[in-house]
Design an enzyme around this catalytic site. Sequence first.
Site, PDB file in Angstrom:
ATOM      1  N   HIS A 207      99.401 -48.077  39.431  1.00 52.07           N
ATOM      2  CA  HIS A 207     100.811 -47.249  39.362  1.00 52.07           C
ATOM      3  C   HIS A 207     100.919 -46.562  40.436  1.00 52.07           C
ATOM      4  O   HIS A 207     100.268 -46.255  41.297  1.00 52.07           O
ATOM      5  CB  HIS A 207     100.457 -46.547  37.977  1.00 52.07           C
ATOM      6  N   CYS A 223      92.385 -45.262  36.909  1.00 50.36           N
ATOM      7  CA  CYS A 223      93.534 -46.161  37.334  1.00 50.36           C
ATOM      8  C   CYS A 223      93.568 -46.135  39.206  1.00 50.36           C
ATOM      9  O   CYS A 223      92.877 -45.530  39.605  1.00 50.36           O
ATOM     10  CB  CYS A 223      94.754 -45.797  36.947  1.00 50.36           C
TER      11      CYS A 223
END
Length: 248
Positions: A207, A223
Amino acid sequence: MSTASKSTPASAARWTRRGALALLPLALAACAQSRPLPAVDPMPFAATPAPVAPVTMSPLPNFGSGPSNEARYGANGVTDEPFPVKPVSLNRLDQQFLKQTVPNDTGEGPGTIVIDPHARFLYLVQDDGTAIRYGVGVGREGFAWNGQAYIRRKLEWPDWHPPAEMVARDPHARPYKDGMPGGPGNPLGARSMALWQGDKDTLFRIHGTVEPYSIGKAVSSGCIRMLNQDVIDLYSRVPLGTKVVVRS
Protein backbone atom coordinates in the site's frame (compact mmCIF):
# COMPACT_ATOMS: atom_id res chain seq x y z
CA MET A 1 -15.89 -8.89 7.66
CA SER A 2 -17.28 -5.38 7.90
CA THR A 3 -18.21 -3.39 4.82
CA ALA A 4 -17.35 0.20 3.95
CA SER A 5 -18.33 2.23 0.93
CA LYS A 6 -15.75 3.74 -1.44
CA SER A 7 -14.68 7.29 -0.64
CA THR A 8 -15.48 10.16 -3.01
CA PRO A 9 -13.78 13.55 -3.44
CA ALA A 10 -16.67 15.14 -1.57
CA SER A 11 -15.90 13.09 1.50
CA ALA A 12 -12.39 14.57 1.55
CA ALA A 13 -13.82 17.87 2.63
CA ARG A 14 -14.36 16.46 6.10
CA TRP A 15 -10.61 16.09 6.59
CA THR A 16 -8.94 19.20 7.89
CA ARG A 17 -5.21 19.81 7.95
CA ARG A 18 -5.27 19.33 11.71
CA GLY A 19 -7.03 16.01 11.29
CA ALA A 20 -4.53 14.79 8.73
CA LEU A 21 -1.60 15.64 10.97
CA ALA A 22 -3.22 13.87 13.88
CA LEU A 23 -3.39 10.69 11.83
CA LEU A 24 0.33 10.47 11.15
CA PRO A 25 1.02 8.11 14.09
CA LEU A 26 -1.37 5.65 12.48
CA ALA A 27 0.98 5.23 9.55
CA LEU A 28 2.75 2.64 11.68
CA ALA A 29 -0.45 0.68 12.10
CA ALA A 30 -1.52 -2.69 10.81
CA CYS A 31 -2.95 -2.71 7.32
CA ALA A 32 -6.26 -4.53 7.56
CA GLN A 33 -9.19 -3.03 5.72
CA SER A 34 -12.49 -4.45 4.60
CA ARG A 35 -14.85 -4.04 1.68
CA PRO A 36 -17.01 -6.48 -0.31
CA LEU A 37 -14.64 -9.05 -1.83
CA PRO A 38 -14.99 -9.35 -5.61
CA ALA A 39 -15.75 -12.76 -7.03
CA VAL A 40 -12.62 -14.25 -8.56
CA ASP A 41 -11.61 -17.66 -9.81
CA PRO A 42 -9.42 -19.82 -7.53
CA MET A 43 -5.84 -18.68 -7.79
CA PRO A 44 -2.92 -21.01 -8.56
CA PHE A 45 -0.66 -19.84 -5.74
CA ALA A 46 -2.28 -21.51 -2.74
CA ALA A 47 0.37 -24.14 -2.11
CA THR A 48 3.22 -23.92 0.38
CA PRO A 49 5.84 -21.58 -1.10
CA ALA A 50 8.60 -23.30 -3.00
CA PRO A 51 12.20 -22.51 -1.99
CA VAL A 52 13.68 -19.70 -4.07
CA ALA A 53 17.17 -18.34 -4.45
CA PRO A 54 17.92 -15.05 -2.67
CA VAL A 55 17.84 -11.84 -4.65
CA THR A 56 21.34 -10.56 -5.39
CA MET A 57 21.08 -7.23 -7.17
CA SER A 58 24.21 -5.41 -8.25
CA PRO A 59 24.26 -1.64 -7.69
CA LEU A 60 23.74 -0.56 -11.31
CA PRO A 61 22.55 2.77 -12.65
CA ASN A 62 19.08 3.15 -14.06
CA PHE A 63 19.05 2.30 -17.76
CA GLY A 64 15.30 2.66 -18.22
CA SER A 65 13.54 5.50 -19.97
CA GLY A 66 10.70 7.65 -18.71
CA PRO A 67 10.10 10.84 -16.74
CA SER A 68 12.85 12.27 -14.58
CA ASN A 69 12.63 11.82 -10.83
CA GLU A 70 11.72 15.49 -10.49
CA ALA A 71 8.82 15.03 -12.90
CA ARG A 72 7.68 11.73 -11.39
CA TYR A 73 7.79 12.72 -7.74
CA GLY A 74 7.32 16.48 -8.00
CA ALA A 75 4.24 18.65 -7.61
CA ASN A 76 3.03 17.85 -11.15
CA GLY A 77 3.85 14.15 -11.04
CA VAL A 78 0.31 12.82 -10.36
CA THR A 79 -2.57 15.10 -11.27
CA ASP A 80 -5.57 12.91 -12.18
CA GLU A 81 -6.44 11.58 -8.72
CA PRO A 82 -9.52 12.41 -6.59
CA PHE A 83 -7.21 13.50 -3.76
CA PRO A 84 -3.91 15.39 -3.92
CA VAL A 85 -0.73 13.30 -4.06
CA LYS A 86 1.92 15.23 -2.18
CA PRO A 87 5.31 15.69 -3.87
CA VAL A 88 8.37 14.02 -2.40
CA SER A 89 11.40 16.08 -1.40
CA LEU A 90 14.08 14.09 -3.16
CA ASN A 91 16.87 15.48 -0.96
CA ARG A 92 15.21 13.76 2.04
CA LEU A 93 15.11 10.28 0.48
CA ASP A 94 17.96 7.95 -0.42
CA GLN A 95 17.99 7.97 -4.23
CA GLN A 96 18.39 4.20 -4.45
CA PHE A 97 14.78 3.85 -3.27
CA LEU A 98 13.35 5.76 -6.22
CA LYS A 99 11.79 3.82 -9.10
CA GLN A 100 14.26 2.50 -11.66
CA THR A 101 14.79 -0.33 -14.12
CA VAL A 102 17.42 -2.96 -13.28
CA PRO A 103 18.48 -6.38 -14.59
CA ASN A 104 16.19 -9.17 -13.43
CA ASP A 105 18.27 -11.27 -11.04
CA THR A 106 15.29 -12.48 -9.00
CA GLY A 107 14.97 -15.93 -10.59
CA GLU A 108 11.22 -15.31 -11.04
CA GLY A 109 9.23 -15.12 -14.25
CA PRO A 110 7.62 -12.09 -15.91
CA GLY A 111 4.69 -10.56 -14.07
CA THR A 112 5.89 -11.69 -10.62
CA ILE A 113 6.32 -9.28 -7.73
CA VAL A 114 9.39 -10.08 -5.62
CA ILE A 115 9.96 -8.29 -2.32
CA ASP A 116 13.35 -8.25 -0.61
CA PRO A 117 12.64 -6.97 2.93
CA HIS A 118 16.32 -6.83 3.87
CA ALA A 119 17.34 -4.62 0.94
CA ARG A 120 13.98 -2.74 1.13
CA PHE A 121 13.18 -3.27 -2.54
CA LEU A 122 10.13 -4.48 -4.47
CA TYR A 123 10.70 -5.83 -7.98
CA LEU A 124 8.15 -6.25 -10.76
CA VAL A 125 9.65 -8.69 -13.24
CA GLN A 126 9.38 -7.70 -16.90
CA ASP A 127 9.49 -9.92 -19.99
CA ASP A 128 12.71 -8.45 -21.41
CA GLY A 129 15.21 -9.58 -18.78
CA THR A 130 14.68 -6.53 -16.59
CA ALA A 131 12.67 -5.67 -13.48
CA ILE A 132 11.16 -2.42 -12.30
CA ARG A 133 12.54 -1.77 -8.83
CA TYR A 134 10.81 0.35 -6.20
CA GLY A 135 11.92 1.26 -2.70
CA VAL A 136 9.67 0.07 0.13
CA GLY A 137 9.21 0.27 3.87
CA VAL A 138 8.82 -3.09 5.62
CA GLY A 139 7.68 -4.60 8.91
CA ARG A 140 9.60 -3.78 12.05
CA GLU A 141 10.94 -6.57 14.27
CA GLY A 142 8.18 -8.93 15.31
CA PHE A 143 5.86 -7.88 12.48
CA ALA A 144 7.68 -9.21 9.41
CA TRP A 145 6.07 -11.75 7.09
CA ASN A 146 7.47 -13.84 4.27
CA GLY A 147 6.16 -16.44 1.88
CA GLN A 148 4.32 -16.75 -1.42
CA ALA A 149 0.92 -15.23 -2.00
CA TYR A 150 -1.16 -13.56 -4.69
CA ILE A 151 -3.08 -10.33 -5.09
CA ARG A 152 -6.76 -11.04 -4.42
CA ARG A 153 -8.07 -7.48 -3.98
CA LYS A 154 -7.07 -4.05 -5.30
CA LEU A 155 -8.44 -0.78 -3.95
CA GLU A 156 -7.96 2.86 -4.89
CA TRP A 157 -7.79 5.26 -1.94
CA PRO A 158 -8.78 2.43 0.40
CA ASP A 159 -10.65 2.73 3.66
CA TRP A 160 -8.67 1.71 6.74
CA HIS A 161 -10.11 -0.66 9.32
CA PRO A 162 -7.70 -1.33 12.22
CA PRO A 163 -7.92 -4.89 13.52
CA ALA A 164 -9.49 -5.47 16.92
CA GLU A 165 -6.09 -6.18 18.50
CA MET A 166 -4.82 -2.77 17.46
CA VAL A 167 -7.96 -1.00 18.65
CA ALA A 168 -7.44 -2.64 22.04
CA ARG A 169 -3.78 -1.66 22.41
CA ASP A 170 -3.51 1.65 20.57
CA PRO A 171 -5.58 4.66 21.73
CA HIS A 172 -4.87 6.41 18.41
CA ALA A 173 -6.74 3.65 16.57
CA ARG A 174 -9.83 3.55 18.78
CA PRO A 175 -11.67 6.46 17.14
CA TYR A 176 -11.46 4.51 13.86
CA LYS A 177 -12.71 1.13 15.06
CA ASP A 178 -15.54 1.45 12.51
CA GLY A 179 -13.19 2.54 9.78
CA MET A 180 -11.51 5.61 8.30
CA PRO A 181 -12.49 6.72 4.76
CA GLY A 182 -9.83 6.82 2.10
CA GLY A 183 -8.13 10.15 1.58
CA PRO A 184 -4.88 12.08 1.96
CA GLY A 185 -4.63 11.40 5.73
CA ASN A 186 -5.37 7.68 5.52
CA PRO A 187 -2.36 5.52 6.50
CA LEU A 188 -2.91 3.17 3.53
CA GLY A 189 -2.24 5.94 1.04
CA ALA A 190 -3.44 6.03 -2.55
CA ARG A 191 -3.65 2.30 -3.31
CA SER A 192 -3.82 -1.05 -1.55
CA MET A 193 -3.26 -4.60 -2.82
CA ALA A 194 -4.27 -7.43 -0.48
CA LEU A 195 -2.12 -10.56 -0.25
CA TRP A 196 -3.92 -13.90 0.06
CA GLN A 197 -2.78 -17.50 0.31
CA GLY A 198 -5.44 -19.78 -1.13
CA ASP A 199 -8.75 -18.69 0.39
CA LYS A 200 -7.12 -17.02 3.40
CA ASP A 201 -6.45 -13.32 3.74
CA THR A 202 -2.96 -12.88 5.20
CA LEU A 203 -3.98 -9.34 6.36
CA PHE A 204 -0.76 -8.08 4.80
CA ARG A 205 -0.90 -5.42 2.11
CA ILE A 206 1.18 -3.58 -0.43
CA HIS A 207 0.00 0.00 0.00
CA GLY A 208 0.90 3.68 -0.12
CA THR A 209 1.92 5.81 2.83
CA VAL A 210 1.47 9.23 4.40
CA GLU A 211 5.08 9.00 5.62
CA PRO A 212 7.20 9.00 2.45
CA TYR A 213 10.45 9.33 4.37
CA SER A 214 9.88 5.96 6.06
CA ILE A 215 10.70 4.27 2.74
CA GLY A 216 13.84 2.20 3.15
CA LYS A 217 13.14 1.56 6.84
CA ALA A 218 11.61 -1.24 8.93
CA VAL A 219 8.79 0.59 10.68
CA SER A 220 5.43 -0.88 9.65
CA SER A 221 3.25 -3.52 11.27
CA GLY A 222 4.22 -6.02 8.61
CA CYS A 223 2.80 -4.45 5.47
CA ILE A 224 4.85 -3.31 2.48
CA ARG A 225 4.53 0.44 2.07
CA MET A 226 5.48 2.42 -1.02
CA LEU A 227 5.62 6.04 -2.08
CA ASN A 228 2.16 7.00 -3.29
CA GLN A 229 3.55 7.82 -6.74
CA ASP A 230 5.10 4.35 -6.92
CA VAL A 231 2.14 2.38 -5.59
CA ILE A 232 -0.11 4.10 -8.14
CA ASP A 233 2.32 3.04 -10.87
CA LEU A 234 2.59 -0.56 -9.61
CA TYR A 235 -1.19 -0.84 -9.18
CA SER A 236 -1.71 0.09 -12.82
CA ARG A 237 0.67 -2.66 -13.98
CA VAL A 238 -0.48 -5.74 -12.04
CA PRO A 239 -3.80 -7.64 -12.35
CA LEU A 240 -5.66 -9.67 -9.75
CA GLY A 241 -3.96 -13.03 -9.33
CA THR A 242 -0.43 -11.60 -9.58
CA LYS A 243 2.07 -13.84 -7.82
CA VAL A 244 3.94 -12.18 -4.92
CA VAL A 245 7.10 -13.66 -3.40
CA VAL A 246 8.30 -12.11 -0.13
CA ARG A 247 11.84 -13.24 0.69
CA SER A 248 12.75 -14.41 4.18
